[in-house]
Design a protein around this motif. Structure first.
Motif, mmCIF file in Angstrom:
data_model
loop_
_atom_site.group_PDB
_atom_site.id
_atom_site.type_symbol
_atom_site.label_atom_id
_atom_site.label_comp_id
_atom_site.label_asym_id
_atom_site.label_seq_id
_atom_site.Cartn_x
_atom_site.Cartn_y
_atom_site.Cartn_z
ATOM 1 N N ARG A 156 93.980 -36.442 4.168
ATOM 2 C CA ARG A 156 95.000 -36.459 5.221
ATOM 3 C C ARG A 156 96.195 -37.311 4.808
ATOM 4 O O ARG A 156 97.346 -36.958 5.083
ATOM 5 C CB ARG A 156 94.374 -36.985 6.510
ATOM 6 C CG ARG A 156 95.239 -36.815 7.745
ATOM 7 C CD ARG A 156 94.489 -37.229 9.002
ATOM 8 N NE ARG A 156 95.327 -37.111 10.184
ATOM 9 C CZ ARG A 156 95.504 -35.979 10.852
ATOM 10 N NH1 ARG A 156 94.898 -34.883 10.457
ATOM 11 N NH2 ARG A 156 96.275 -35.945 11.927
ATOM 12 N N ARG A 159 98.182 -35.098 2.443
ATOM 13 C CA ARG A 159 98.742 -33.942 3.152
ATOM 14 C C ARG A 159 99.922 -34.342 4.036
ATOM 15 O O ARG A 159 100.884 -33.598 4.187
ATOM 16 C CB ARG A 159 97.632 -33.282 3.983
ATOM 17 C CG ARG A 159 98.086 -32.022 4.742
ATOM 18 C CD ARG A 159 98.369 -32.348 6.185
ATOM 19 N NE ARG A 159 98.680 -31.165 6.970
ATOM 20 C CZ ARG A 159 99.907 -30.732 7.207
ATOM 21 N NH1 ARG A 159 100.956 -31.336 6.700
ATOM 22 N NH2 ARG A 159 100.104 -29.657 7.966
ATOM 23 N N TYR A 160 99.856 -35.544 4.652
ATOM 24 C CA TYR A 160 100.929 -35.989 5.543
ATOM 25 C C TYR A 160 101.871 -37.006 4.890
ATOM 26 O O TYR A 160 102.661 -37.650 5.570
ATOM 27 C CB TYR A 160 100.341 -36.557 6.835
ATOM 28 C CG TYR A 160 99.882 -35.469 7.777
ATOM 29 C CD1 TYR A 160 100.800 -34.731 8.513
ATOM 30 C CD2 TYR A 160 98.532 -35.152 7.895
ATOM 31 C CE1 TYR A 160 100.389 -33.722 9.370
ATOM 32 C CE2 TYR A 160 98.103 -34.144 8.751
ATOM 33 C CZ TYR A 160 99.042 -33.435 9.474
ATOM 34 O OH TYR A 160 98.636 -32.422 10.317
ATOM 35 N N GLY A 168 103.004 -29.046 4.369
ATOM 36 C CA GLY A 168 101.576 -29.254 4.189
ATOM 37 C C GLY A 168 101.091 -28.844 2.806
ATOM 38 O O GLY A 168 101.759 -28.095 2.087
ATOM 39 N N ARG A 189 94.880 -27.896 5.047
ATOM 40 C CA ARG A 189 95.934 -27.875 6.059
ATOM 41 C C ARG A 189 95.669 -26.687 6.986
ATOM 42 O O ARG A 189 95.056 -25.697 6.600
ATOM 43 C CB ARG A 189 97.309 -27.734 5.396
ATOM 44 C CG ARG A 189 97.533 -26.381 4.751
ATOM 45 C CD ARG A 189 98.952 -26.179 4.283
ATOM 46 N NE ARG A 189 99.118 -24.824 3.767
ATOM 47 C CZ ARG A 189 100.275 -24.314 3.375
ATOM 48 N NH1 ARG A 189 101.379 -25.030 3.426
ATOM 49 N NH2 ARG A 189 100.342 -23.076 2.923
ATOM 50 N N GLU A 192 93.100 -28.932 9.227
ATOM 51 C CA GLU A 192 93.313 -30.378 9.328
ATOM 52 C C GLU A 192 91.998 -31.144 9.323
ATOM 53 O O GLU A 192 91.786 -32.082 10.091
ATOM 54 C CB GLU A 192 94.165 -30.733 10.554
ATOM 55 C CG GLU A 192 95.505 -30.031 10.614
ATOM 56 C CD GLU A 192 96.347 -30.182 9.333
ATOM 57 O OE1 GLU A 192 96.145 -31.151 8.585
ATOM 58 O OE2 GLU A 192 97.200 -29.304 9.086
#
Length: 262
Positions: A156, A159-160, A168, A189, A192
Motif C-alpha cells: 500500500r 501503491r499510494y 495506481g 490496486r 486494495e
C-alpha cells in the motif's frame, strides 16, 4: 435486474462472470462493487462480462472489485476462457479481445488454461526494483523471506506513493526459491488488498527473474492460491515475447442474484 452469474477461480483469484452475448446486462460501479463485496454480496476479486465481438470468439470486459473498469487480468483471462468452454464455445485455439488488445488461449486435456500475454518491450529499474507492464502495471520487489513480508502495508505504501498514487500500480514481493521457481505475493490496486494470486503480476515477476540469458524460459510460480507456470522468450534485458501464463481455472458455483438499482 436479475443476474445469472457464475463464480470462477484461478489459483484463488476469484471472479464473478456473466454471459452478456445478448447485451442484457449493464451494471454501474456501485452495483459491481456490492456484488464483489465478501460480506454483502457474492464476493470476488473482480467482475467480468463475456460479450460478443465480431471477428473473435468473445470479448472480455473486466472490472475490479471497486467497481471500476480495470486493466488486463491474467487469471481472469484464463477463467473467462474456461467459462466460454462451459458455454459451449469449443475451440482448439481461442482468440478474444480484452482491454489491452487481442489474446490467444488454449485448454489442455487436463483442464489447464494457457493464456498468451502481451509482449513486453520495456523494463524500468528503480532503486534495485523493477517496473513493467504485462497488461497491467507492476512493481517488482525482490525479497528473501516473502512469506513473512508485510504485503498489505508495504504494498500500500508503494501503491499510494507520489509516483503511483494517481493511476495506481500493483506491487509484487518475489522470493527466488530455486533455479526455475519463485514465490510471489501481490498487493492489487482496485482490490486494495493482497489477493491469493495475480496473473499479470506472476507474469511480470517471472520475466524479471529470467534464468537463460537469451532464449526460452520456463518459470514455476507459487502463490498463496496455488501454482502457475510462465513460459516466454527473452530477447534482451527489456524485451520479451511469446509469453504464456498457464494454470488451473475452475468453476466454483453458479446462481441468480437480484441486483438492486442504485
Amino acid at each position: 435486474m436479475n443476474l445469472r452469474f457464475y463464480k470462477y477461480q484461478g489459483t484463488g483469484n476469484d471472479f464473478i462472470i456473466a454471459d452478456n452475448r445478448k447485451n442484457e446486462y449493464s451494471l454501474n460501479t456501485d452495483q459491481i462493487r456490492r456484488l464483489c463485496d465478501r460480506r454483502f454480496g457474492i464476493g470476488a476479486d473482480g467482475f467480468m462480462l463475456l460479450n460478443e465481438k465480431a471477428g473473435y470468439d468473445f470479448e472480455m470486459k473486466y472490472y475490479n472489485s471497486d467497481g471500476r473498469e480495470g486493466s488486463m487480468c491474467g487469471n481472469g483471462g484464463r477463467c473467462i476462457v474456461k467459462f466460454a468452454y462451459h458455454l459451449g464455445i469449443h475451440r482448439n485455439e481461442y482468440k478474444f479481445m480484452a482491454v489491452d488488445g487481442e489474446h490467444e488461449a488454449e485448454i489442455d486435456t487436463d483442464g489447464t488454461v494457457s493464456l498468451k500475454m502481451k509482449d513486453v518491450d520495456k523494463v524500468r529499474k528503480i532503486h534495485g526494483d523493477f517496473v513493467l507492464d504485462t497488461g497491467s502495471p507492476h512493481y517488482i520487489k525482490l525479497v528473501t523471506d516473502v512469506m513473512n513480508a508485510d504485503v498489505y502495508k508495504k504494498g500500500r505504501d508503494i501503491r499510494y506513493s507520489k509516483d503511483y498514487e494517481e493511476n495506481g500500480i500493483n506491487v509484487n514481493f518475489v522470493e527466488q526459491a530455486g533455479d526455475h521457481e519463485i514465490i510471489v505475493r501481490t498487493y492489487e490496486r482496485g482490490v486494495e488488498d493482497e489477493t491469493y494470486s495475480c496473473g499479470t503480476g506472476v507474469t511480470a515477476a517471472a520475466l524479471v527473474c529470467y534464468h537463460n540469458e537469451n532464449g526460452y524460459n520456463d518459470v514455476q510460480v507459487k502463490t498463496l492460491g496455488g501454482s502457475l507456470t510462465v513460459e516466454f522468450d527473452r530477447l534482451d534485458d527489456e524485451r520479451y515475447n511469446n509469453i504464456w501464463l498457464c494454470g488451473p481455472a475452475e468453476k466454483v458455483f453458479e446462481g441468480n442474484v437480484e441486483v438492486k438499482e442504485s
